[in-house]
Design an enzyme around this catalytic site. Structure first.
Site, PDB file in Angstrom:
ATOM      1  N   ASP A  28       9.068  -6.498   1.822  1.00 47.81           N
ATOM      2  CA  ASP A  28       8.525  -5.187   1.463  1.00 47.81           C
ATOM      3  C   ASP A  28       8.290  -4.424   2.768  1.00 47.81           C
ATOM      4  O   ASP A  28       8.407  -4.983   3.853  1.00 47.81           O
ATOM      5  CB  ASP A  28       7.205  -5.378   0.695  1.00 47.81           C
ATOM      6  CG  ASP A  28       6.573  -4.059   0.276  1.00 47.81           C
ATOM      7  OD1 ASP A  28       7.321  -3.101  -0.008  1.00 47.81           O
ATOM      8  OD2 ASP A  28       5.332  -3.961   0.246  1.00 47.81           O
ATOM      9  N   TYR A  72       7.406   3.185   3.675  1.00 42.88           N
ATOM     10  CA  TYR A  72       8.815   3.444   3.365  1.00 42.88           C
ATOM     11  C   TYR A  72       8.973   4.682   2.463  1.00 42.88           C
ATOM     12  O   TYR A  72      10.037   5.284   2.409  1.00 42.88           O
ATOM     13  CB  TYR A  72       9.412   2.253   2.610  1.00 42.88           C
ATOM     14  CG  TYR A  72       9.951   1.099   3.438  1.00 42.88           C
ATOM     15  CD1 TYR A  72       9.802   1.045   4.823  1.00 42.88           C
ATOM     16  CD2 TYR A  72      10.629   0.054   2.812  1.00 42.88           C
ATOM     17  CE1 TYR A  72      10.305  -0.030   5.554  1.00 42.88           C
ATOM     18  CE2 TYR A  72      11.139  -1.014   3.537  1.00 42.88           C
ATOM     19  CZ  TYR A  72      10.984  -1.057   4.905  1.00 42.88           C
ATOM     20  OH  TYR A  72      11.495  -2.119   5.607  1.00 42.88           O
ATOM     21  N   GLY A  73       7.913   4.971   1.723  1.00 40.21           N
ATOM     22  CA  GLY A  73       8.009   5.925   0.610  1.00 40.21           C
ATOM     23  C   GLY A  73       8.427   7.334   0.952  1.00 40.21           C
ATOM     24  O   GLY A  73       8.857   8.097   0.089  1.00 40.21           O
ATOM     25  N   CYS A 120       9.745  -4.247  -3.411  1.00 40.39           N
ATOM     26  CA  CYS A 120       9.486  -2.860  -3.011  1.00 40.39           C
ATOM     27  C   CYS A 120      10.245  -1.939  -3.953  1.00 40.39           C
ATOM     28  O   CYS A 120      11.485  -1.948  -3.971  1.00 40.39           O
ATOM     29  CB  CYS A 120       9.965  -2.668  -1.574  1.00 40.39           C
ATOM     30  SG  CYS A 120       9.844  -0.978  -0.987  1.00 40.39           S
ATOM     31  N   ASN A 121       9.510  -1.152  -4.721  1.00 35.91           N
ATOM     32  CA  ASN A 121      10.130  -0.214  -5.663  1.00 35.91           C
ATOM     33  C   ASN A 121      10.974   0.822  -4.917  1.00 35.91           C
ATOM     34  O   ASN A 121      12.035   1.238  -5.391  1.00 35.91           O
ATOM     35  CB  ASN A 121       9.051   0.523  -6.454  1.00 35.91           C
ATOM     36  CG  ASN A 121       8.282  -0.383  -7.393  1.00 35.91           C
ATOM     37  OD1 ASN A 121       8.583  -0.462  -8.573  1.00 35.91           O
ATOM     38  ND2 ASN A 121       7.286  -1.079  -6.884  1.00 35.91           N
ATOM     39  N   CYS A 163       4.426   0.891  -7.378  1.00 33.92           N
ATOM     40  CA  CYS A 163       4.557   0.532  -5.957  1.00 33.92           C
ATOM     41  C   CYS A 163       3.792  -0.775  -5.795  1.00 33.92           C
ATOM     42  O   CYS A 163       2.681  -0.919  -6.329  1.00 33.92           O
ATOM     43  CB  CYS A 163       3.943   1.623  -5.083  1.00 33.92           C
ATOM     44  SG  CYS A 163       3.751   1.129  -3.351  1.00 33.92           S
ATOM     45  N   THR A 164       4.383  -1.714  -5.073  1.00 37.39           N
ATOM     46  CA  THR A 164       3.762  -3.043  -5.013  1.00 37.39           C
ATOM     47  C   THR A 164       2.470  -3.079  -4.197  1.00 37.39           C
ATOM     48  O   THR A 164       1.734  -4.058  -4.249  1.00 37.39           O
ATOM     49  CB  THR A 164       4.769  -4.070  -4.452  1.00 37.39           C
ATOM     50  OG1 THR A 164       5.262  -3.603  -3.190  1.00 37.39           O
ATOM     51  CG2 THR A 164       5.932  -4.263  -5.414  1.00 37.39           C
ATOM     52  N   HIS A 165       2.190  -2.026  -3.450  1.00 41.34           N
ATOM     53  CA  HIS A 165       0.894  -1.957  -2.752  1.00 41.34           C
ATOM     54  C   HIS A 165      -0.253  -1.622  -3.706  1.00 41.34           C
ATOM     55  O   HIS A 165      -1.411  -1.906  -3.417  1.00 41.34           O
ATOM     56  CB  HIS A 165       0.921  -0.870  -1.672  1.00 41.34           C
ATOM     57  CG  HIS A 165       1.612  -1.252  -0.405  1.00 41.34           C
ATOM     58  ND1 HIS A 165       2.976  -1.370  -0.313  1.00 41.34           N
ATOM     59  CD2 HIS A 165       1.121  -1.550   0.834  1.00 41.34           C
ATOM     60  CE1 HIS A 165       3.304  -1.702   0.945  1.00 41.34           C
ATOM     61  NE2 HIS A 165       2.193  -1.825   1.645  1.00 41.34           N
TER      62      HIS A 165
HETATM   63  N1  DGL Z   1       5.438  -1.270  -1.577  1.00 42.89           N
HETATM   64  C1  DGL Z   1       6.584  -0.433  -1.581  1.00 42.89           C
HETATM   65  C2  DGL Z   1       6.984   0.035  -2.964  1.00 42.89           C
HETATM   66  O1  DGL Z   1       6.812  -0.722  -3.914  1.00 42.89           O
HETATM   67  C3  DGL Z   1       6.709   0.588  -0.468  1.00 42.89           C
HETATM   68  C4  DGL Z   1       5.548   1.427  -0.176  1.00 42.89           C
HETATM   69  C5  DGL Z   1       5.737   2.245   1.068  1.00 42.89           C
HETATM   70  O2  DGL Z   1       5.917   1.653   2.137  1.00 42.89           O
HETATM   71  O3  DGL Z   1       5.693   3.487   0.985  1.00 42.89           O
HETATM   72  O4  DGL Z   1       7.507   1.106  -3.139  1.00 42.89           O
END
Ligand code: DGL
Length: 256
Positions: free
Chosen positions: A8, A40-41, A72-73, A182-184
């Site tokens: 992720d 990443y978003g 990671c979505n 989002c996995t966070h």
């Molecule tokens: N945890 C990730 C997701 O599920 C990425 C979040 C990020 O870094 O913006 O999208």
């Protein structure tokens, strides 16, 4: 014994690793958080492909991999197909917001989908919404302030809670359930609940991803090999910011 790799942009993927471990406790895992490049978003598809290709290469230097779980979505939405092309010998499982599941259990109700900007705008989510048209009242929100808080980049809790209250105000009174896209986000379930008047049911696709991974490995005859005990049930923690590895271990232990 080869490993299952889980990666992720950072700590979020631990919420998926936890479900994988519950379902397949004997497997050997590598967890890679790309915290140096989180979030990443807000990144472009091209940037995401380069970053995540590098993550896959680094993981492949460590061990033979039986499956990459993209926890990671955002990466799944923007780069999964290209990663499959770049690494044709590898198996990949991605994660998408659990909107189908939420709609199935809440027909006609008000469902709020939270995700990163890329996931909310992405064509994978659009395809799901198209398929589910008319079956529930679905709203979308790119909640860009959550990942920096979970990653410890913006650690001020009071400001974070104020941010959440503000962005969720329009949904406060009449939301029935929330899709954690989002996995966070499962790390701040309680803070999210506190912004709503009624009890919210949360939908998190991590369980479905763990089930899909198990099914794929079983179908290919490469789930846990009983004859080889090397590294059985272990996790090798990696991070592009090595200072974050202790935090990864701590969060995985605490999270349930
Ligand atoms: N945890 C990730 C997701 O599920 C990425 C979040 C990020 O870094 O913006 O999208």
């Amino acid at each position: 014994m080869s490993s299952i790799a889980v990666f992720d942009s950072g700590f979020g993927g631990l919420t998926v690793l936890k479900q994988l471990q519950k379902l397949m406790p004997d497997e050997k895992y590598i967890f890679y958080g790309d915290s140096a490049n989180a979030p990443y978003g807000e990144k472009s598809a091209g940037e995401l492909l380069e970053l995540t290709s590098e993550v896959c290469r680094r993981i492949l230097e460590k061990d033979k991999i039986k499956c990459f779980v993209i926890a990671c979505n955002t990466t799944t939405s923007e780069a999964l197909e290209k990663l499959e092309e770049r690494f044709p010998d590898q198996r990949f499982v991605g994660i998408e917001p659990a909107v189908r599941w939420a709609v199935r259990e809440n027909p006609g109700k008000k469902i709020l989908v939270l995700g990163t900007t890329a996931t909310i705008r992405g064509k994978r989510l659009k395809a799901q919404l198209e398929e589910l048209k008319g079956r529930a009242e679905i709203s979308l929100l790119a909640a860009t302030g959550i990942v920096p808080f979970v990653e410890g980049q913006n650690p001020d809790r009071e400001k974070f809670e104020q941010y959440l209250r503000e962005v969720l105000r329009p949904f406060r009174k009449d939301t029935d359930c929330i899709v954690l896209g989002c996995t966070h986000f499962p790390f701040v379930r309680e803070e999210l609940q506190a912004c709503f008047d009624k009890k919210i049911r949360f939908y998190d696709a991590a369980i479905q991803v763990a089930e899909a991974t198990k099914a794929l490995l079983e179908a290919d005859g490469c789930s846990f090999e009983k004859d080889d005990q090397t590294g059985r049930g272990s996790v090798l923690f990696m991070n592009s910011d090595p200072g974050k590895i202790e935090k990864e271990k701590e969060l995985l232990k605490e999270y349930d």
